[in-house]
Enzyme design. Structure first.
Site, PDB file in Angstrom:
ATOM      1  N   GLY A  67       0.775  -1.240   0.000  1.00  0.00           N
ATOM      2  CA  GLY A  67       0.000   0.000   0.000  1.00  0.00           C
ATOM      3  C   GLY A  67       0.807   1.291   0.000  1.00  0.00           C
ATOM      4  O   GLY A  67       0.325   2.324  -0.446  1.00  0.00           O
ATOM      5  N   GLU A 107       4.047   3.725   6.325  1.00  0.00           N
ATOM      6  CA  GLU A 107       2.868   2.864   6.196  1.00  0.00           C
ATOM      7  C   GLU A 107       1.766   3.625   5.476  1.00  0.00           C
ATOM      8  O   GLU A 107       1.726   4.862   5.511  1.00  0.00           O
ATOM      9  CB  GLU A 107       2.366   2.483   7.596  1.00  0.00           C
ATOM     10  CG  GLU A 107       2.411   1.013   7.929  1.00  0.00           C
ATOM     11  CD  GLU A 107       1.408   0.142   7.178  1.00  0.00           C
ATOM     12  OE1 GLU A 107       1.383   0.172   5.928  1.00  0.00           O
ATOM     13  OE2 GLU A 107       0.669  -0.580   7.835  1.00  0.00           O
ATOM     14  N   ASP A 108       0.872   2.885   4.853  1.00  0.00           N
ATOM     15  CA  ASP A 108      -0.245   3.542   4.172  1.00  0.00           C
ATOM     16  C   ASP A 108      -1.307   4.019   5.160  1.00  0.00           C
ATOM     17  O   ASP A 108      -1.704   5.179   5.123  1.00  0.00           O
ATOM     18  CB  ASP A 108      -0.857   2.618   3.099  1.00  0.00           C
ATOM     19  CG  ASP A 108      -1.259   1.247   3.623  1.00  0.00           C
ATOM     20  OD1 ASP A 108      -1.044   0.953   4.816  1.00  0.00           O
ATOM     21  OD2 ASP A 108      -1.799   0.451   2.826  1.00  0.00           O
ATOM     22  N   ASP A 168      -5.016   2.134  11.196  1.00  0.00           N
ATOM     23  CA  ASP A 168      -6.427   1.828  11.477  1.00  0.00           C
ATOM     24  C   ASP A 168      -6.519   1.388  12.938  1.00  0.00           C
ATOM     25  O   ASP A 168      -6.527   2.239  13.828  1.00  0.00           O
ATOM     26  CB  ASP A 168      -6.903   0.762  10.484  1.00  0.00           C
ATOM     27  CG  ASP A 168      -8.370   0.409  10.645  1.00  0.00           C
ATOM     28  OD1 ASP A 168      -9.070   1.098  11.402  1.00  0.00           O
ATOM     29  OD2 ASP A 168      -8.834  -0.565  10.019  1.00  0.00           O
ATOM     30  N   LYS A 226      -7.091   6.669  10.545  1.00  0.00           N
ATOM     31  CA  LYS A 226      -8.519   6.565  10.867  1.00  0.00           C
ATOM     32  C   LYS A 226      -8.704   6.749  12.363  1.00  0.00           C
ATOM     33  O   LYS A 226      -7.756   6.556  13.133  1.00  0.00           O
ATOM     34  CB  LYS A 226      -9.052   5.196  10.438  1.00  0.00           C
ATOM     35  CG  LYS A 226      -9.031   4.975   8.935  1.00  0.00           C
ATOM     36  CD  LYS A 226      -9.671   3.640   8.592  1.00  0.00           C
ATOM     37  CE  LYS A 226      -9.682   3.429   7.092  1.00  0.00           C
ATOM     38  NZ  LYS A 226     -10.370   2.156   6.727  1.00  0.00           N
ATOM     39  N   VAL A 243     -10.752   3.213   2.028  1.00  0.00           N
ATOM     40  CA  VAL A 243     -10.193   4.129   1.030  1.00  0.00           C
ATOM     41  C   VAL A 243      -9.301   3.389   0.037  1.00  0.00           C
ATOM     42  O   VAL A 243      -8.668   2.384   0.381  1.00  0.00           O
ATOM     43  CB  VAL A 243      -9.400   5.292   1.686  1.00  0.00           C
ATOM     44  CG1 VAL A 243     -10.353   6.312   2.283  1.00  0.00           C
ATOM     45  CG2 VAL A 243      -8.413   4.791   2.727  1.00  0.00           C
TER      46      VAL A 243
HETATM   47  P1  5GP Z   1      -4.342  -1.884  11.394  1.00  0.00           P
HETATM   48  O1  5GP Z   1      -3.400  -2.970  11.796  1.00  0.00           O
HETATM   49  O2  5GP Z   1      -3.884  -0.516  11.793  1.00  0.00           O
HETATM   50  O3  5GP Z   1      -5.751  -2.157  11.825  1.00  0.00           O
HETATM   51  O4  5GP Z   1      -4.496  -1.996   9.823  1.00  0.00           O
HETATM   52  C1  5GP Z   1      -3.691  -1.302   8.978  1.00  0.00           C
HETATM   53  C2  5GP Z   1      -3.724  -1.986   7.624  1.00  0.00           C
HETATM   54  O5  5GP Z   1      -5.056  -2.358   7.228  1.00  0.00           O
HETATM   55  C3  5GP Z   1      -3.255  -1.020   6.568  1.00  0.00           C
HETATM   56  O6  5GP Z   1      -1.863  -1.101   6.411  1.00  0.00           O
HETATM   57  C4  5GP Z   1      -3.991  -1.488   5.349  1.00  0.00           C
HETATM   58  O7  5GP Z   1      -3.263  -2.514   4.729  1.00  0.00           O
HETATM   59  C5  5GP Z   1      -5.263  -2.074   5.871  1.00  0.00           C
HETATM   60  N1  5GP Z   1      -6.377  -1.116   5.765  1.00  0.00           N
HETATM   61  C6  5GP Z   1      -7.104  -0.589   6.793  1.00  0.00           C
HETATM   62  N2  5GP Z   1      -8.042   0.262   6.323  1.00  0.00           N
HETATM   63  C7  5GP Z   1      -7.903   0.290   4.984  1.00  0.00           C
HETATM   64  C8  5GP Z   1      -8.573   1.008   3.931  1.00  0.00           C
HETATM   65  O8  5GP Z   1      -9.500   1.792   4.119  1.00  0.00           O
HETATM   66  N3  5GP Z   1      -8.126   0.789   2.657  1.00  0.00           N
HETATM   67  C9  5GP Z   1      -7.114  -0.071   2.367  1.00  0.00           C
HETATM   68  N4  5GP Z   1      -6.752  -0.203   1.095  1.00  0.00           N
HETATM   69  N5  5GP Z   1      -6.444  -0.756   3.339  1.00  0.00           N
HETATM   70  C10 5GP Z   1      -6.837  -0.584   4.622  1.00  0.00           C
HETATM   71 MG    MG Z   2      -0.882  -2.228   4.734  1.00  0.00          MG
END
Ligand code: 5GP
Ligand code: MG
Length: 176
Positions: A43, A97-98, A101, A129, A150
């Site tokens: 990402g 990182e992209d 979340d 987020k 997104v």
């Molecule tokens: P976390 O571990 O913070 O919950 O998740 C982060 C990862 O979830 C991001 O690096 C991404 O790969 C994925 N992710 C979470 N929300 C989105 C979103 O809205 N769009 C996309 N494309 N990936 C997301």
């Molecule tokens: Mg990711």
């Protein structure tokens, strides 16, 4: 505009925000000598490409890749499937990182990488987020966004839409 996509952050706002972040990072690392931008595939690939070119300080670029799996505990449901090419020991690491979340991914990565004794480690995320559960903060944040899915500017849905120049929200029910 592809069906099911609504523009959230236009291309020119992304471009100017990347310049601002790069300026801030240039200042913060002015005495560091060199940093290693460590992008998390897939990402972040476009963000890393733009950020790395907008910086003025000495920088190297490397990538790691993660795989997610179903989680049955409160541990991060992620695992490193591609590691860095260079050793990170003694280097100033900026993890790119992209999306932040729940924060589980970033918390996992920071823990794993910090154990390898880098000179320093900080994180930069393109979008954040309002949904963090893990105790983790990003040092640099491009944009705060609502809790919608997104896509675009490297971000996908089922490997689609990565090459869109803007960041958009997706309504999966409206996809072709
Ligand atoms: P976390 O571990 O913070 O919950 O998740 C982060 C990862 O979830 C991001 O690096 C991404 O790969 C994925 N992710 C979470 N929300 C989105 C979103 O809205 N769009 C996309 N494309 N990936 C997301
Ligand atoms: Mg990711």
């Amino acid at each position: 505009m592809p069906a099911g996509i609504r523009e959230l952050i236009p291309e020119d706002r992304i471009r100017s925000r990347v310049m601002e972040l790069a300026h801030q990072i240039d200042q913060d690392y002015a005495d560091a000598g060199e940093i290693l931008l460590l992008g998390v595939l897939r990402g972040s690939y476009i963000f890393v490409a733009d950020l790395s070119r907008a910086l003025s300080i000495n920088r190297r670029v490397d990538f790691i890749a993660l795989s997610s799996y179903e989680r049955d505990t409160r541990r991060a449901g992620v695992r490193l499937i591609m590691d860095t090419r260079v050793s990170i020991e003694g280097r100033h690491i900026l993890l790119v990182e992209d999306i932040l979340d729940t924060g589980r991914t970033l918390a996992y990565l920071l823990e794993v990488l910090a154990a390898r004794r880098p000179a320093s480690i900080r994180s930069c995320v393109l979008v954040r987020k309002p949904t963090q559960e893990a105790q983790v903060t990003a040092d640099y944040v491009g944009f705060d966004i609502p809790d919608d899915w997104v896509v675009g500017y490297g971000l996908d849905f089922d490997d689609r839409f990565r090459a869109l120049p803007f960041i958009g929200t997706l309504d999966p029910g409206a996809l072709d």
